[in-house]
Design a protein around this motif. Sequence first.
Motif, PDB file in Angstrom:
ATOM      1  N   LEU A   1       8.747  -1.902   0.341  1.00 55.43           N
ATOM      2  CA  LEU A   1       8.681  -3.344   0.568  1.00 55.43           C
ATOM      3  C   LEU A   1       8.813  -3.678   2.053  1.00 55.43           C
ATOM      4  CD1 LEU A   1      10.846  -4.659  -2.422  1.00 55.43           C
ATOM      5  CD2 LEU A   1       8.361  -4.657  -2.239  1.00 55.43           C
ATOM      6  N   SER A   2       9.599  -2.878   2.763  1.00 59.96           N
ATOM      7  CA  SER A   2       9.844  -3.135   4.188  1.00 59.96           C
ATOM      8  C   SER A   2       8.627  -2.851   5.074  1.00 59.96           C
ATOM      9  CB  SER A   2      11.031  -2.309   4.684  1.00 59.96           C
ATOM     10  OG  SER A   2      10.740  -0.924   4.568  1.00 59.96           O
ATOM     11  N   ASP A   3       7.583  -2.283   4.486  1.00 60.41           N
ATOM     12  CA  ASP A   3       6.334  -2.061   5.239  1.00 60.41           C
ATOM     13  C   ASP A   3       5.426  -3.283   5.211  1.00 60.41           C
ATOM     14  OD1 ASP A   3       6.395   1.271   3.985  1.00 60.41           O
ATOM     15  OD2 ASP A   3       6.834   0.627   6.042  1.00 60.41           O
ATOM     16  N   THR A   4       5.812  -4.314   4.499  1.00 62.36           N
ATOM     17  CA  THR A   4       5.050  -5.564   4.507  1.00 62.36           C
ATOM     18  C   THR A   4       5.062  -6.134   5.918  1.00 62.36           C
ATOM     19  OG1 THR A   4       5.510  -6.096   2.189  1.00 62.36           O
ATOM     20  CG2 THR A   4       4.984  -7.946   3.646  1.00 62.36           C
ATOM     21  N   ALA A   5       3.891  -6.242   6.508  1.00 65.28           N
ATOM     22  CA  ALA A   5       3.773  -6.624   7.917  1.00 65.28           C
ATOM     23  C   ALA A   5       2.296  -6.788   8.246  1.00 65.28           C
ATOM     24  CB  ALA A   5       4.395  -5.553   8.817  1.00 65.28           C
TER      25      ALA A   5
ATOM     26  N   GLY B   1      -5.996  -7.852  13.194  1.00 69.31           N
ATOM     27  CA  GLY B   1      -4.841  -7.582  12.358  1.00 69.31           C
ATOM     28  C   GLY B   1      -5.136  -7.533  10.876  1.00 69.31           C
ATOM     29  N   THR B   2      -4.412  -6.678  10.156  1.00 66.90           N
ATOM     30  CA  THR B   2      -4.492  -6.576   8.696  1.00 66.90           C
ATOM     31  C   THR B   2      -3.122  -6.892   8.127  1.00 66.90           C
ATOM     32  OG1 THR B   2      -6.206  -4.873   8.775  1.00 66.90           O
ATOM     33  CG2 THR B   2      -4.914  -5.050   6.738  1.00 66.90           C
ATOM     34  N   ARG B   3      -3.074  -7.902   7.312  1.00 65.13           N
ATOM     35  CA  ARG B   3      -1.806  -8.288   6.684  1.00 65.13           C
ATOM     36  C   ARG B   3      -1.605  -7.457   5.417  1.00 65.13           C
ATOM     37  NH1 ARG B   3       1.231 -12.603   7.741  1.00 65.13           N
ATOM     38  NH2 ARG B   3      -0.451 -13.457   9.015  1.00 65.13           N
ATOM     39  N   LEU B   4      -0.630  -6.567   5.460  1.00 60.56           N
ATOM     40  CA  LEU B   4      -0.321  -5.713   4.313  1.00 60.56           C
ATOM     41  C   LEU B   4       0.850  -6.301   3.542  1.00 60.56           C
ATOM     42  CD1 LEU B   4      -0.520  -3.050   2.664  1.00 60.56           C
ATOM     43  CD2 LEU B   4       1.111  -2.069   4.295  1.00 60.56           C
ATOM     44  N   LYS B   5       0.632  -6.466   2.244  1.00 61.78           N
ATOM     45  CA  LYS B   5       1.714  -6.934   1.379  1.00 61.78           C
ATOM     46  C   LYS B   5       2.018  -5.830   0.380  1.00 61.78           C
ATOM     47  CE  LYS B   5       3.120 -10.834  -1.508  1.00 61.78           C
ATOM     48  NZ  LYS B   5       2.705 -12.152  -2.058  1.00 61.78           N
ATOM     49  N   VAL B   6       3.259  -5.382   0.385  1.00 61.80           N
ATOM     50  CA  VAL B   6       3.686  -4.357  -0.551  1.00 61.80           C
ATOM     51  C   VAL B   6       4.438  -5.024  -1.696  1.00 61.80           C
ATOM     52  CG1 VAL B   6       5.009  -2.245  -0.876  1.00 61.80           C
ATOM     53  CG2 VAL B   6       3.829  -2.653   1.294  1.00 61.80           C
ATOM     54  N   LEU B   7       3.983  -4.738  -2.907  1.00 56.60           N
ATOM     55  CA  LEU B   7       4.544  -5.360  -4.108  1.00 56.60           C
ATOM     56  C   LEU B   7       5.443  -4.388  -4.844  1.00 56.60           C
ATOM     57  CD1 LEU B   7       1.131  -6.847  -5.257  1.00 56.60           C
ATOM     58  CD2 LEU B   7       2.950  -8.062  -4.053  1.00 56.60           C
ATOM     59  N   ALA B   8       6.473  -4.918  -5.466  1.00 56.24           N
ATOM     60  CA  ALA B   8       7.409  -4.079  -6.216  1.00 56.24           C
ATOM     61  C   ALA B   8       6.805  -3.608  -7.532  1.00 56.24           C
ATOM     62  CB  ALA B   8       8.695  -4.862  -6.488  1.00 56.24           C
TER      63      ALA B   8
ATOM     64  N   TYR C   1       1.262  -1.319  -3.906  1.00 53.88           N
ATOM     65  CA  TYR C   1       2.519  -1.234  -4.625  1.00 53.88           C
ATOM     66  C   TYR C   1       3.410  -0.206  -3.957  1.00 53.88           C
ATOM     67  CZ  TYR C   1       0.605  -4.132  -8.319  1.00 53.88           C
ATOM     68  OH  TYR C   1       0.074  -5.184  -9.026  1.00 53.88           O
ATOM     69  N   GLU C   2       4.675  -0.416  -4.153  1.00 52.28           N
ATOM     70  CA  GLU C   2       5.657   0.525  -3.595  1.00 52.28           C
ATOM     71  C   GLU C   2       5.331   1.943  -4.026  1.00 52.28           C
ATOM     72  OE1 GLU C   2       9.529  -1.360  -4.849  1.00 52.28           O
ATOM     73  OE2 GLU C   2      10.051  -0.750  -2.811  1.00 52.28           O
TER      74      GLU C   2
END
Lengths: 111, 117
Positions: A80-84, A104-111, A13-14
């Motif tokens: 959120l912009s760190d989602t990558a 690779g690790t897919r990071l998803k940042v949630l609001a 999360y953010e």
Amino acid sequence: LAKTTQPISMDSYEGQEVNITCSHNNIATNDYITWYQQFPSQGPRFIIQGYKTKVTNEVASLFIPADRKSSTLSLPRVSLSDTAVYYCLVSSTSGTYKYIFGTGTRLKVLA
Amino acid sequence: NAGVTQTPKFRVLKTGQSMTLLCAQDMNHEYMYWYRQDPGMGLRLIHYSVGEGTTAKGEVPDGYNVSRLKKQNFLLGLESAAPSQTSVYFCASSEPRYRSGTSYEQYFGPGTRLTVT
């Protein structure tokens, strides 16, 4: 040949701190560890590099234990912009040149 | 500074056709690299160069050839394309560690998406 292993994906999360670990059990004495960030349809972008102990720059920290068989990328207060996708790289330019990327690790940042 | 540029951005080939991918960098870097990126496999080094006129094999060199006739350019050739070469190709450049100091980073181009049918 050295292999690097990373978790496939992570959610956060953010505002939280995110730690991504890379395993490189066969790391050699002359090898360095580098982390890259990649957004869709772009080339990877350098984040941080280290050899041992701790390295910090304006965007991240890199922790490497004494045995150097793993490394942890720490992203403080993600947005959120760190989602990558984040890649670790084990490389050496002494003797035999070597550049081994993790999967690779897919990071998803949630609001 | 344009950094690292790659030409073309997209290409579709038929099996057996040949093509050359061009990479150019304007940072006067000594080292240049070609990688391929496939789903779930990260980036794998195809060939690299540590200076003008020199090239060396990386992890997955079979089916590819390279040339570095000028310091700023690194060409990747496919003599007879195969469907297994369908991938996204990235070029990168860097300075050697002894010249860049305590850390050295690779600068990547935007990639070339190649499909072989």
